[in-house]
Design a protein around this motif. Structure first.
Motif, PDB file in Angstrom:
ATOM      1  N   VAL A  14       0.638  -1.277  -0.022  1.00  0.00           N
ATOM      2  CA  VAL A  14       0.258   0.208   0.111  1.00  0.00           C
ATOM      3  C   VAL A  14       0.939   1.203   0.065  1.00  0.00           C
ATOM      4  N   ASP A  15      -0.038   2.123  -1.139  1.00  0.00           N
ATOM      5  CA  ASP A  15       1.412   3.625  -0.544  1.00  0.00           C
ATOM      6  C   ASP A  15       1.071   4.048   0.848  1.00  0.00           C
ATOM      7  N   PRO A  16       2.452   4.518   1.628  1.00  0.00           N
ATOM      8  CA  PRO A  16       2.970   4.601   2.825  1.00  0.00           C
ATOM      9  C   PRO A  16       2.055   5.180   3.068  1.00  0.00           C
ATOM     10  N   GLY A  17       2.030   6.523   1.440  1.00  0.00           N
ATOM     11  CA  GLY A  17       0.477   7.647   2.116  1.00  0.00           C
ATOM     12  C   GLY A  17      -0.585   7.608   2.504  1.00  0.00           C
ATOM     13  N   ARG A  18      -0.955   6.276   1.947  1.00  0.00           N
ATOM     14  CA  ARG A  18      -2.532   5.868   2.463  1.00  0.00           C
ATOM     15  C   ARG A  18      -2.279   5.091   4.040  1.00  0.00           C
ATOM     16  N   LEU A  19      -1.273   5.181   4.254  1.00  0.00           N
ATOM     17  CA  LEU A  19      -1.324   4.141   5.994  1.00  0.00           C
ATOM     18  C   LEU A  19      -1.295   5.243   7.132  1.00  0.00           C
ATOM     19  N   ASP A  20      -2.323   4.928   7.507  1.00  0.00           N
ATOM     20  CA  ASP A  20      -3.196   5.479   8.647  1.00  0.00           C
ATOM     21  C   ASP A  20      -1.366   5.691   9.766  1.00  0.00           C
ATOM     22  N   ASP A  21      -1.292   6.479  10.880  1.00  0.00           N
ATOM     23  CA  ASP A  21      -0.313   6.357  11.408  1.00  0.00           C
ATOM     24  C   ASP A  21       0.361   4.917  12.300  1.00  0.00           C
ATOM     25  N   GLN A  22      -0.703   3.993  12.691  1.00  0.00           N
ATOM     26  CA  GLN A  22      -0.465   2.882  13.300  1.00  0.00           C
ATOM     27  C   GLN A  22       0.081   2.261  12.118  1.00  0.00           C
ATOM     28  N   GLN A  23      -0.602   2.610  11.264  1.00  0.00           N
ATOM     29  CA  GLN A  23      -0.516   0.833  10.236  1.00  0.00           C
ATOM     30  C   GLN A  23       1.255   1.411  10.046  1.00  0.00           C
ATOM     31  N   LEU A  24       1.358   2.726   9.896  1.00  0.00           N
ATOM     32  CA  LEU A  24       2.847   3.022   9.185  1.00  0.00           C
ATOM     33  C   LEU A  24       3.921   2.463   9.683  1.00  0.00           C
ATOM     34  N   MET A  25       3.354   2.843  11.506  1.00  0.00           N
ATOM     35  CA  MET A  25       4.530   2.479  12.251  1.00  0.00           C
ATOM     36  C   MET A  25       4.635   0.666  12.003  1.00  0.00           C
ATOM     37  N   MET A  54      11.605   0.437   1.828  1.00  0.00           N
ATOM     38  CA  MET A  54      11.766   1.436   3.044  1.00  0.00           C
ATOM     39  C   MET A  54      11.935   2.545   2.588  1.00  0.00           C
ATOM     40  N   ALA A  55      12.582   2.998   1.655  1.00  0.00           N
ATOM     41  CA  ALA A  55      12.667   4.542   1.490  1.00  0.00           C
ATOM     42  C   ALA A  55      11.305   5.443   1.242  1.00  0.00           C
ATOM     43  N   GLY A  56      10.577   4.197   0.591  1.00  0.00           N
ATOM     44  CA  GLY A  56       8.753   4.679   0.793  1.00  0.00           C
ATOM     45  C   GLY A  56       8.463   5.173   2.074  1.00  0.00           C
ATOM     46  N   LEU A  57       8.254   4.378   3.137  1.00  0.00           N
ATOM     47  CA  LEU A  57       7.969   4.142   3.927  1.00  0.00           C
ATOM     48  C   LEU A  57       8.597   5.154   5.118  1.00  0.00           C
ATOM     49  N   GLU A  58      10.210   4.790   5.119  1.00  0.00           N
ATOM     50  CA  GLU A  58      10.668   5.958   6.091  1.00  0.00           C
ATOM     51  C   GLU A  58       9.943   7.433   5.376  1.00  0.00           C
ATOM     52  N   GLY A  59      10.378   7.379   4.467  1.00  0.00           N
ATOM     53  CA  GLY A  59      10.171   8.848   3.901  1.00  0.00           C
ATOM     54  C   GLY A  59       8.823   9.430   3.854  1.00  0.00           C
ATOM     55  N   GLU A  60       8.042   9.088   4.308  1.00  0.00           N
ATOM     56  CA  GLU A  60       6.363   9.200   4.541  1.00  0.00           C
ATOM     57  C   GLU A  60       6.392   8.833   6.116  1.00  0.00           C
ATOM     58  N   TRP A  61       7.637   8.398   6.790  1.00  0.00           N
ATOM     59  CA  TRP A  61       7.101   8.844   8.449  1.00  0.00           C
ATOM     60  C   TRP A  61       8.114  10.107   8.964  1.00  0.00           C
ATOM     61  N   LEU A  62       9.109  10.255   7.912  1.00  0.00           N
ATOM     62  CA  LEU A  62       9.494  11.537   8.363  1.00  0.00           C
ATOM     63  C   LEU A  62       8.599  12.530   7.977  1.00  0.00           C
ATOM     64  N   ARG A  63       8.068  12.305   6.917  1.00  0.00           N
ATOM     65  CA  ARG A  63       7.215  14.020   6.485  1.00  0.00           C
ATOM     66  C   ARG A  63       6.284  14.210   7.490  1.00  0.00           C
ATOM     67  N   ARG A  64       6.277  13.194   8.721  1.00  0.00           N
ATOM     68  CA  ARG A  64       4.431  13.190   9.381  1.00  0.00           C
ATOM     69  C   ARG A  64       5.704  13.518  10.505  1.00  0.00           C
ATOM     70  N   ASN A  65       6.423  13.511  10.561  1.00  0.00           N
ATOM     71  CA  ASN A  65       7.095  13.653  12.079  1.00  0.00           C
ATOM     72  C   ASN A  65       8.491  14.382  11.931  1.00  0.00           C
ATOM     73  N   PRO A  66       8.985  15.672  11.033  1.00  0.00           N
ATOM     74  CA  PRO A  66       9.342  16.411  11.075  1.00  0.00           C
ATOM     75  C   PRO A  66      10.275  16.872  12.080  1.00  0.00           C
ATOM     76  N   SER A  67       9.645  16.977  13.223  1.00  0.00           N
ATOM     77  CA  SER A  67      10.581  17.697  14.712  1.00  0.00           C
ATOM     78  C   SER A  67      11.063  16.590  15.231  1.00  0.00           C
ATOM     79  N   ARG A  68      10.503  15.083  14.411  1.00  0.00           N
ATOM     80  CA  ARG A  68      10.788  13.966  15.622  1.00  0.00           C
ATOM     81  C   ARG A  68      13.011  14.239  15.982  1.00  0.00           C
ATOM     82  N   PRO A  69      12.883  13.993  17.583  1.00  0.00           N
ATOM     83  CA  PRO A  69      13.815  14.593  18.577  1.00  0.00           C
ATOM     84  C   PRO A  69      14.734  13.177  17.976  1.00  0.00           C
ATOM     85  N   VAL A  70      15.957  14.162  17.929  1.00  0.00           N
ATOM     86  CA  VAL A  70      17.458  13.534  17.698  1.00  0.00           C
ATOM     87  C   VAL A  70      18.402  13.626  18.405  1.00  0.00           C
TER      88      VAL A  70
END
Length: 92
Positions: A14-25, A54-70
């Motif tokens: 499934v396109d990562p953009g169509r997954l909800d946050d729980q499905q994406l994780m 993996m690149a698609g999933l990680e890219g979507e996660w980063l798009r949704r979480n731009p202020s993630r703790p580093v």
């Protein structure tokens, strides 16, 4: 309508953009868990598909979480300063 994308007739998920946050994780956890075996034992096509997914999933996660703790220890400077045994993840 098929919710899965295809490439050359093969299912790519499934396109990562169509997954909800729980499905994406869940997808991220699964793909990271299978990475080592795919690298060691997968065909070139399987590894290429794994890389793309993996690149698609990680890219979507980063798009949704731009202020993630580093964690400081996960930066170049922090790694140089990190003492032996000190964790490289953010404090909870």
């Amino acid at each position: 309508m098929n919710p899965h994308d295809t490439r050359d007739g093969a299912m790519t998920g499934v396109d990562p953009g169509r997954l909800d946050d729980q499905q994406l994780m869940k997808e991220l956890e699964t793909i990271h868990r299978t990475r080592h075996d795919t690298l060691l034992y997968g065909s070139n096509d399987a590894l290429r598909a794994h890389n793309d997914r993996m690149a698609g999933l990680e890219g979507e996660w980063l798009r949704r979480n731009p202020s993630r703790p580093v964690a400081a220890g996960r930066t170049r400077e922090g790694a140089r300063e990190r003492r032996s045994g000190e964790p490289a993840t953010p404090d909870a």
